[in-house]
Write a protein that holds these residues in place. Sequence first.
Motif, PDB file in Angstrom:
ATOM      1  N   GLU A 313      23.131  73.506  15.226  1.00  0.00           N
ATOM      2  CA  GLU A 313      24.049  73.193  14.122  1.00  0.00           C
ATOM      3  C   GLU A 313      23.954  74.233  13.011  1.00  0.00           C
ATOM      4  N   LEU A 314      22.747  74.609  12.651  1.00  0.00           N
ATOM      5  CA  LEU A 314      22.582  75.571  11.556  1.00  0.00           C
ATOM      6  C   LEU A 314      23.026  76.977  11.974  1.00  0.00           C
ATOM      7  N   ILE A 315      22.783  77.355  13.213  1.00  0.00           N
ATOM      8  CA  ILE A 315      23.245  78.656  13.696  1.00  0.00           C
ATOM      9  C   ILE A 315      24.771  78.707  13.690  1.00  0.00           C
ATOM     10  N   ALA A 316      25.414  77.598  14.039  1.00  0.00           N
ATOM     11  CA  ALA A 316      26.880  77.543  13.986  1.00  0.00           C
ATOM     12  C   ALA A 316      27.375  77.730  12.554  1.00  0.00           C
ATOM     13  N   GLU A 317      26.665  77.134  11.587  1.00  0.00           N
ATOM     14  CA  GLU A 317      27.044  77.300  10.177  1.00  0.00           C
ATOM     15  C   GLU A 317      26.880  78.751   9.737  1.00  0.00           C
ATOM     16  N   ILE A 318      25.778  79.371  10.160  1.00  0.00           N
ATOM     17  CA  ILE A 318      25.553  80.786   9.864  1.00  0.00           C
ATOM     18  C   ILE A 318      26.688  81.620  10.465  1.00  0.00           C
ATOM     19  N   GLY A 319      27.066  81.321  11.709  1.00  0.00           N
ATOM     20  CA  GLY A 319      28.136  82.057  12.379  1.00  0.00           C
ATOM     21  C   GLY A 319      29.466  81.929  11.664  1.00  0.00           C
ATOM     22  N   GLU A 320      29.772  80.733  11.186  1.00  0.00           N
ATOM     23  CA  GLU A 320      31.024  80.522  10.467  1.00  0.00           C
ATOM     24  C   GLU A 320      31.043  81.324   9.176  1.00  0.00           C
ATOM     25  N   ASN A 321      29.934  81.338   8.463  1.00  0.00           N
ATOM     26  CA  ASN A 321      29.848  82.112   7.222  1.00  0.00           C
ATOM     27  C   ASN A 321      29.920  83.613   7.492  1.00  0.00           C
ATOM     28  N   LEU A 322      29.267  84.044   8.558  1.00  0.00           N
ATOM     29  CA  LEU A 322      29.349  85.458   8.935  1.00  0.00           C
ATOM     30  C   LEU A 322      30.796  85.854   9.222  1.00  0.00           C
ATOM     31  N   GLY A 323      31.501  84.993   9.908  1.00  0.00           N
ATOM     32  CA  GLY A 323      32.895  85.290  10.252  1.00  0.00           C
ATOM     33  C   GLY A 323      33.755  85.565   9.037  1.00  0.00           C
ATOM     34  N   ARG A 324      33.481  84.871   7.929  1.00  0.00           N
ATOM     35  CA  ARG A 324      34.229  85.117   6.694  1.00  0.00           C
ATOM     36  C   ARG A 324      34.016  86.546   6.206  1.00  0.00           C
ATOM     37  N   GLY A 325      32.749  86.963   6.205  1.00  0.00           N
ATOM     38  CA  GLY A 325      32.455  88.319   5.764  1.00  0.00           C
ATOM     39  C   GLY A 325      33.013  89.364   6.706  1.00  0.00           C
ATOM     40  N   ILE A 326      32.907  89.116   8.008  1.00  0.00           N
ATOM     41  CA  ILE A 326      33.411  90.069   8.994  1.00  0.00           C
ATOM     42  C   ILE A 326      34.926  90.175   8.905  1.00  0.00           C
ATOM     43  N   ALA A 327      35.589  89.059   8.636  1.00  0.00           N
ATOM     44  CA  ALA A 327      37.049  89.091   8.455  1.00  0.00           C
ATOM     45  C   ALA A 327      37.414  90.011   7.299  1.00  0.00           C
ATOM     46  N   ALA A 328      36.626  89.966   6.226  1.00  0.00           N
ATOM     47  CA  ALA A 328      36.886  90.849   5.076  1.00  0.00           C
ATOM     48  C   ALA A 328      36.740  92.312   5.495  1.00  0.00           C
ATOM     49  N   LEU A 329      35.719  92.623   6.302  1.00  0.00           N
ATOM     50  CA  LEU A 329      35.543  93.996   6.780  1.00  0.00           C
ATOM     51  C   LEU A 329      36.721  94.438   7.639  1.00  0.00           C
ATOM     52  N   ILE A 330      37.178  93.559   8.504  1.00  0.00           N
ATOM     53  CA  ILE A 330      38.307  93.890   9.384  1.00  0.00           C
ATOM     54  C   ILE A 330      39.561  94.131   8.559  1.00  0.00           C
ATOM     55  N   ASN A 331      39.762  93.302   7.548  1.00  0.00           N
ATOM     56  CA  ASN A 331      40.940  93.482   6.690  1.00  0.00           C
ATOM     57  C   ASN A 331      40.896  94.811   5.934  1.00  0.00           C
ATOM     58  N   VAL A 332      39.700  95.246   5.550  1.00  0.00           N
ATOM     59  CA  VAL A 332      39.557  96.480   4.783  1.00  0.00           C
ATOM     60  C   VAL A 332      39.612  97.722   5.675  1.00  0.00           C
ATOM     61  N   PHE A 333      38.883  97.687   6.804  1.00  0.00           N
ATOM     62  CA  PHE A 333      38.724  98.892   7.625  1.00  0.00           C
ATOM     63  C   PHE A 333      39.728  99.010   8.771  1.00  0.00           C
ATOM     64  N   ASN A 334      40.309  97.881   9.195  1.00  0.00           N
ATOM     65  CA  ASN A 334      41.230  97.914  10.334  1.00  0.00           C
ATOM     66  C   ASN A 334      40.618  98.686  11.512  1.00  0.00           C
ATOM     67  N   PRO A 335      39.427  98.292  11.978  1.00  0.00           N
ATOM     68  CA  PRO A 335      38.749  99.052  13.032  1.00  0.00           C
ATOM     69  C   PRO A 335      39.329  98.783  14.413  1.00  0.00           C
ATOM     70  N   GLU A 336      39.074  99.709  15.330  1.00  0.00           N
ATOM     71  CA  GLU A 336      39.459  99.498  16.725  1.00  0.00           C
ATOM     72  C   GLU A 336      38.518  98.506  17.398  1.00  0.00           C
ATOM     73  N   LEU A 337      37.254  98.538  16.970  1.00  0.00           N
ATOM     74  CA  LEU A 337      36.222  97.761  17.655  1.00  0.00           C
ATOM     75  C   LEU A 337      35.160  97.329  16.665  1.00  0.00           C
ATOM     76  N   VAL A 338      34.683  96.095  16.824  1.00  0.00           N
ATOM     77  CA  VAL A 338      33.511  95.611  16.093  1.00  0.00           C
ATOM     78  C   VAL A 338      32.464  95.217  17.125  1.00  0.00           C
ATOM     79  N   VAL A 339      31.264  95.805  17.012  1.00  0.00           N
ATOM     80  CA  VAL A 339      30.170  95.531  17.946  1.00  0.00           C
ATOM     81  C   VAL A 339      29.118  94.692  17.228  1.00  0.00           C
TER      82      VAL A 339
END
Length: 398
Positions: A313-339
């Motif tokens: 449950e807690l790892i899922a919460e961490i993952g959801e929060n990470l996704g918010r930050g990663i979405a911001a990176l994708i919106n800013v950088f428009n990368p071809e790939l995220v690893v």
Amino acid sequence: MSRPLHISGKKNTDPKKTLLGHFVRTGDITIPELSKEANISVPKVTVLVNELIRDGLIRDYGKIESSGGRRPNLYGAVPDSAFFIGVDVKQNHINLGLSDLRQKLVTVSEKVPYMLENTPESLQALCKQIITFINGLSVPRERILGVGINLSGRINYATGHSYSYFHFDERPLSSIVEAEVGIPVYLENDSRAMAFGEFSMGVVENEKDVLFLNLDYGIAVGILMNGQLYYGKSGYAGEFGHMPIFNNELICRCGKKGCLETRASGWALTRMFREKLREGSSSALSSRIVNPDEVEMEDIIQAALADDVLAIELIAEIGENLGRGIAALINVFNPELVVFGGSLMATGEYIWLPIKTSVNKYSLSLVNNDTQLKISKLGEHAGILGACLLVRNRVLGL
């Protein structure tokens, strides 16, 4: 007996190093092809290649098939003529490896116990582990041309200074360690080195704009822009975990409030898990670890893999929060790939699915549609390989 290359931190102006760099980068090649690629005359290339052969760095692999005329000889780097050491420092262990001139890992020592702390004792322990690793190698010491050390936090690779760990001496940290181990030392941020390893030998293929997410106790991003590592003005680019995303009163390890790391990192997962245990939540870890303060991130990861509900449950919460930050990176950088790499990815789908769901929820659809999401292929070897390859490139001026 081969002679070691002279090592310099300055831009490479040695034509022999230039040619050796081409051999390392392109593999086996003929003298006419090398002349064209290096923009050096065939006679000059011939002289330099012969010198490299005498040095034991290049080998003549014989003639190749030709459609007509005289068959040219094929030349290539001798793998065991030069070696590079990579030291990937984690929070509670070290990964060390030795690569040859053709970037093959010859020797690896993983998860050597070590505690990273900003103390002279921790630095001395690090030097001791590196020396022990070197002393245990079967290759001639004079053929080891450099040691690359990955540390988290702010690293100025150009000066060799670390500003997050072991910064209690005015001298560059690279110089301090070099004096102990007796081999030239180069520093790099751990996430950037892991990113370079993955860019060079992992899941990255022809993509030129790539983000590498290192999800561990702390979180950071390595950035590849137009095929080149991006450092920023002072070499500190990639402090993803310190984006001020949350409106909370949690003090981050950087001293600020509201950083992404306060709710989306290994540190956050460990804090949250301990808090839940103190509040009376049940976990399989309770029977093994009586004191909640002794629970570490690795314990929680293993608990999740054993289907512990609280950990999942807690790892899922961490993952959801990470996704918010990663979405911001994708919106800013428009990368071809995220690893995605780092210790938290060992939890597999438990963190991967919440991340992907959150990224889709928070990122712009037009941008997100152009971005692939992949898991690291190299795992624990990403940092070792990245450190070795970066040292090799700096020694050879690639």
